[in-house]
Design an enzyme around this catalytic site. Structure first.
Site, short mmCIF file in Angstrom:
data_model
loop_
_atom_site.label_atom_id
_atom_site.label_comp_id
_atom_site.label_asym_id
_atom_site.label_seq_id
_atom_site.Cartn_x
_atom_site.Cartn_y
_atom_site.Cartn_z
N GLY A 10 0.82 -1.22 0.00
CA GLY A 10 0.00 0.00 0.00
C GLY A 10 0.85 1.25 0.00
CE1 TYR A 126 -10.82 2.68 6.14
CE2 TYR A 126 -11.48 4.99 6.34
CZ TYR A 126 -10.49 4.01 6.32
OH TYR A 126 -9.18 4.38 6.48
CD1 TRP A 151 -8.83 13.75 4.21
CD2 TRP A 151 -8.46 15.56 2.95
NE1 TRP A 151 -9.95 14.53 4.27
CE2 TRP A 151 -9.76 15.66 3.50
CE3 TRP A 151 -7.99 16.59 2.14
CZ2 TRP A 151 -10.60 16.73 3.25
CZ3 TRP A 151 -8.82 17.67 1.90
CH2 TRP A 151 -10.12 17.73 2.44
#
Length: 280
Positions: A10, A126, A151
């Site tokens: 990721g 989530y 973000w």
């Protein structure tokens, strides 16, 4: 010092790999979901037994915010059961856990930056699963740092910055919401902050610093402001339109305001944090 990183494919995992050569005193072990599936407790034990990590950065998570609304079981298994599994094996091997969480644990109705003491109240699947994951970590293993961020973008993986640049190459006009306020976080800055936590903690014989911390870059903006700055820096010519959230409905509700107060992490670990636009 051995630091095991889950979810290494990721954004955060790749950012840690990018920084790893700068830290000679740390032996990083990077595990993708194929190497270490956090939902498989037996595999967790096997990997920890092999590497005996001093620290574990749990960067593995289900992060598809909208998709989570239709896949709640999958989000729960990864974000809650997976977090609990990692905390359990960390406890078994006396490994300090750094668990990554999110601004989505808050509902976004506050008008000033969220502190670590504010009570979470997530609106979607989530955020709910990430909060439940935090609780699972807290209840399972005391030696933990839970780091909430917001973000996240970087040169790696999928993120808002890359999406904007791709759309700009395909379209003449882009509409972006201007009534959701938060702070972009460069994943490399987040990765560096996590390493600083580890290095500080490792130098102390005892620590009372465990607990929840906020980390993002400094400042605040809307997604529209973020997009505008991306195009400005990249010298991209595009017609950018500001729209309200109501004009862009999504399956999951976004926090209208999710700026995080970083006082605690700055004071505890002596971090100086750069402004979001400078990092961009």
């Amino acid at each position: 010092m051995v630091v095991l990183v889950t979810g290494s494919s990721g954004q955060l995992g790749q950012s840690l790999q990018y920084l790893a050569p700068n830290y000679q005193e740390i032996q990083f072990v990077f595990c993708t979901s194929a190497d270490l599936n956090i939902t498989n407790i037996a595999q967790c034990h096997a990997v920890f037994k092999q590497y005996q990590p001093d620290y574990c950065i749990n960067a593995a998570a289900y992060t598809a915010v909208d998709k989570a609304e239709s896949e709640p079981e999958k989000a729960h298994i990864i974000n809650v059961i997976g977090a609990k599994n990692i905390a359990e094996v960390c406890k078994a091997y006396n490994t300090v856990l750094l668990h990554i969480s999110t601004d989505f644990v808050f509902n976004g109705t506050k008008k000033s930056p969220y502190t670590e003491e504010d009570i979470p109240n997530p609106t979607g699947v989530y955020g709910k699963t990430k909060w439940e994951g935090e609780i699972a970590v807290q209840q399972t293993w005391e030696k933990h740092f839970i780091v909430r961020t917001s973000w996240v973008y970087s040169q790696f993986g999928h993120n808002f910055m890359k999406t904007m640049l791709r759309l700009a190459s395909e379209r003449d006009t882009i509409s972006v919401v201007n009534d959701q306020i938060g702070t972009p976080t460069n994943a490399v800055d987040l990765a560096d902050a996590l390493v600083q936590i580890i290095l500080t903690d490792n130098r102390q014989t005892t620590t009372d610093n465990f607990g929840i911390y906020n980390f993002s870059n400094e400042g605040q903006c809307s997604w529209y402001d973020f997009a505008k700055k991306i195009f400005e820096i990249n010298k991209t010519q595009i017609e950018l339109k500001a729209i309200p959230t109501s004009s862009f409905p999504t399956p999951a509700q976004r926090p209208a305001y999710s700026v995080l107060d970083k006082s605690k992490i700055k004071n505890t670990f002596g971090l100086s944090i750069k402004n979001w636009d400078a990092c961009l």
